[in-house]
Motif scaffolding. Sequence first.
Motif, PDB file in Angstrom:
ATOM      1  N   LYS A   3       0.815  -1.016   0.248  1.00 45.90           N
ATOM      2  CA  LYS A   3      -0.128  -0.157  -0.001  1.00 45.90           C
ATOM      3  C   LYS A   3       0.880   1.268  -0.189  1.00 45.90           C
ATOM      4  O   LYS A   3       0.385   2.253  -0.578  1.00 45.90           O
ATOM      5  CB  LYS A   3      -1.054   0.002   1.155  1.00 45.90           C
ATOM      6  N   SER A   4       1.888   1.153   0.669  1.00 42.91           N
ATOM      7  CA  SER A   4       2.965   2.468   0.729  1.00 42.91           C
ATOM      8  C   SER A   4       3.392   2.572  -0.781  1.00 42.91           C
ATOM      9  O   SER A   4       3.473   3.764  -1.219  1.00 42.91           O
ATOM     10  CB  SER A   4       3.978   2.053   1.374  1.00 42.91           C
ATOM     11  N   GLU A   5       3.686   1.556  -1.485  1.00 44.88           N
ATOM     12  CA  GLU A   5       4.109   1.836  -3.000  1.00 44.88           C
ATOM     13  C   GLU A   5       3.042   2.104  -3.732  1.00 44.88           C
ATOM     14  O   GLU A   5       3.103   3.155  -4.740  1.00 44.88           O
ATOM     15  CB  GLU A   5       4.664   0.506  -3.479  1.00 44.88           C
ATOM     16  N   ALA A   6       1.691   1.925  -3.496  1.00 43.31           N
ATOM     17  CA  ALA A   6       0.419   2.217  -4.317  1.00 43.31           C
ATOM     18  C   ALA A   6       0.148   3.640  -4.281  1.00 43.31           C
ATOM     19  O   ALA A   6       0.058   4.257  -5.035  1.00 43.31           O
ATOM     20  CB  ALA A   6      -0.602   1.149  -3.741  1.00 43.31           C
ATOM     21  N   GLU A  11       0.187   9.032  -6.410  1.00 41.78           N
ATOM     22  CA  GLU A  11       0.598  10.492  -6.332  1.00 41.78           C
ATOM     23  C   GLU A  11       1.252  10.858  -7.650  1.00 41.78           C
ATOM     24  O   GLU A  11       0.989  11.908  -8.329  1.00 41.78           O
ATOM     25  CB  GLU A  11       1.706  10.709  -5.282  1.00 41.78           C
ATOM     26  N   ARG A  12       2.032   9.861  -8.364  1.00 42.89           N
ATOM     27  CA  ARG A  12       2.708  10.148  -9.754  1.00 42.89           C
ATOM     28  C   ARG A  12       1.605  10.435 -10.719  1.00 42.89           C
ATOM     29  O   ARG A  12       1.701  10.994 -11.710  1.00 42.89           O
ATOM     30  CB  ARG A  12       3.473   8.962  -9.822  1.00 42.89           C
ATOM     31  N   ARG A  14      -1.405  11.218 -10.473  1.00 43.15           N
ATOM     32  CA  ARG A  14      -2.008  12.490 -10.374  1.00 43.15           C
ATOM     33  C   ARG A  14      -1.108  13.628 -10.916  1.00 43.15           C
ATOM     34  O   ARG A  14      -1.723  14.622 -11.303  1.00 43.15           O
ATOM     35  CB  ARG A  14      -2.330  12.859  -8.820  1.00 43.15           C
ATOM     36  N   GLU A  15       0.308  13.725 -10.641  1.00 44.57           N
ATOM     37  CA  GLU A  15       0.894  14.588 -11.410  1.00 44.57           C
ATOM     38  C   GLU A  15       0.997  14.429 -12.816  1.00 44.57           C
ATOM     39  O   GLU A  15       1.099  15.426 -13.489  1.00 44.57           O
ATOM     40  CB  GLU A  15       2.529  14.027 -10.829  1.00 44.57           C
ATOM     41  N   MET A  16       1.103  13.187 -13.353  1.00 50.65           N
ATOM     42  CA  MET A  16       0.947  13.026 -14.674  1.00 50.65           C
ATOM     43  C   MET A  16      -0.408  13.703 -15.440  1.00 50.65           C
ATOM     44  O   MET A  16      -0.622  14.117 -16.430  1.00 50.65           O
ATOM     45  CB  MET A  16       1.080  11.695 -15.165  1.00 50.65           C
ATOM     46  N   TRP A  17      -1.461  13.406 -14.422  1.00 48.92           N
ATOM     47  CA  TRP A  17      -3.025  14.136 -14.911  1.00 48.92           C
ATOM     48  C   TRP A  17      -2.629  15.439 -14.847  1.00 48.92           C
ATOM     49  O   TRP A  17      -3.145  16.124 -15.816  1.00 48.92           O
ATOM     50  CB  TRP A  17      -3.933  13.508 -13.961  1.00 48.92           C
ATOM     51  N   ASP A  18      -2.312  16.186 -13.802  1.00 47.26           N
ATOM     52  CA  ASP A  18      -1.962  17.731 -13.798  1.00 47.26           C
ATOM     53  C   ASP A  18      -1.346  18.254 -15.028  1.00 47.26           C
ATOM     54  O   ASP A  18      -1.471  19.215 -15.636  1.00 47.26           O
ATOM     55  CB  ASP A  18      -1.392  18.151 -12.605  1.00 47.26           C
ATOM     56  N   ALA A  19      -0.451  17.265 -15.418  1.00 53.47           N
ATOM     57  CA  ALA A  19       0.485  17.681 -16.675  1.00 53.47           C
ATOM     58  C   ALA A  19      -0.077  17.286 -17.859  1.00 53.47           C
ATOM     59  O   ALA A  19       0.456  17.532 -18.949  1.00 53.47           O
ATOM     60  CB  ALA A  19       1.949  17.063 -16.709  1.00 53.47           C
ATOM     61  N   GLN A  20      -1.231  16.842 -17.825  1.00 48.96           N
ATOM     62  CA  GLN A  20      -1.930  16.200 -19.153  1.00 48.96           C
ATOM     63  C   GLN A  20      -1.477  15.154 -19.513  1.00 48.96           C
ATOM     64  O   GLN A  20      -1.389  15.081 -21.206  1.00 48.96           O
ATOM     65  CB  GLN A  20      -2.489  17.355 -19.914  1.00 48.96           C
ATOM     66  N   GLU A  21      -0.658  14.326 -19.194  1.00 45.66           N
ATOM     67  CA  GLU A  21       0.157  13.209 -19.848  1.00 45.66           C
ATOM     68  C   GLU A  21      -0.799  12.177 -19.617  1.00 45.66           C
ATOM     69  O   GLU A  21      -0.789  11.298 -18.801  1.00 45.66           O
ATOM     70  CB  GLU A  21       1.500  12.827 -18.927  1.00 45.66           C
ATOM     71  N   LEU A  23      -1.806   9.496 -21.094  1.00 45.99           N
ATOM     72  CA  LEU A  23      -1.572   7.692 -21.234  1.00 45.99           C
ATOM     73  C   LEU A  23      -0.704   7.339 -19.924  1.00 45.99           C
ATOM     74  O   LEU A  23      -1.223   6.424 -19.564  1.00 45.99           O
ATOM     75  CB  LEU A  23      -0.661   7.654 -22.488  1.00 45.99           C
ATOM     76  N   ARG A  24       0.220   8.167 -19.648  1.00 45.13           N
ATOM     77  CA  ARG A  24       1.283   7.560 -18.573  1.00 45.13           C
ATOM     78  C   ARG A  24       0.131   7.834 -17.328  1.00 45.13           C
ATOM     79  O   ARG A  24       0.272   6.892 -16.493  1.00 45.13           O
ATOM     80  CB  ARG A  24       2.488   8.548 -18.324  1.00 45.13           C
ATOM     81  N   SER A  25      -0.485   8.800 -17.087  1.00 43.92           N
ATOM     82  CA  SER A  25      -1.491   8.827 -15.772  1.00 43.92           C
ATOM     83  C   SER A  25      -2.253   7.485 -15.679  1.00 43.92           C
ATOM     84  O   SER A  25      -2.481   6.869 -14.652  1.00 43.92           O
ATOM     85  CB  SER A  25      -2.362   9.736 -15.857  1.00 43.92           C
TER      86      SER A  25
END
Length: 288
Positions: A3-6, A11-12, A14-21, A23-25
Amino acid sequence: MEKSEAKQVLERAREMWDAQEWLRSAELYEQVLAHYPDEDLSAIWWYDAALAHKFLRNWAKAHELGREAAARSPRGEQDPAFWNLGVAATIQRDWATARDAWEGFGIPMPEGEGEINGAFGPACVRLDTGGEREVVWIQRLCPTRGRVMNVPATKGRRFGEIVVHDGEPTGERRYNGQSVAVFDELLLFESSSLPTLHVTVSAPDASDIDALVTSFFAQDFGAEPASSFHTLCACCSEGRVDWDEANVPTHGGSQSVWLAAPEAEARQLLETWATGDGRGWNGLELFG
């Protein structure tokens, strides 16, 4: 995955989402969902992953992940998971899933099975082809599909074609006191067999031009005089336009008319119309 890794992967994502990436998100959300498909927040993760693929126009994947999101969302409460699934299922022509998704969103469906061809009222769609943008009127067949009821002046687009539109309004038109939303086109769902023609006509009065338009629509064809088109800036187009005030009345004289009809039938209708006093036409040609 612990769960810690999840948590770090989320978090990553959501970062990709904010960057409009997108596919990666989506890929990161799916990594977590492979291990934790039914956590308290899993419905949101499924939804975000499906929405990312909608933005990418990957409809097969949006359909696949959208089913998971809808299965974990409350029915009958206009949850957007059902709306996005309805769009993706429609584009995939999975009519059973589309019907269930619209019902899950809270929109009653016509009785029956298969393709949805109901009467969902008028709307407007902003066509977008090769950078050209044109707002046309449609008759909605379901919550996300509509038949084009104007003759588009955008080359390559046709009267009678069926388009799929998004669900978020990006403008408003008012006509005869009725407010109608403008939606952005997602894709051309079904093409029209009617070619678009261009002709120059002349007539003494506006009523003569109206008679020409009526004669074409009476045959389930289309006719659009130049005086019915309005050029708007992007800001105005995405705002509210009162069509009763903005509309320039059809006028007499000489003007271009766009027609949607086979050439032979168009010539016959034009010849019949031109028997009226002072009416004439010339230069009939295929448009685009």
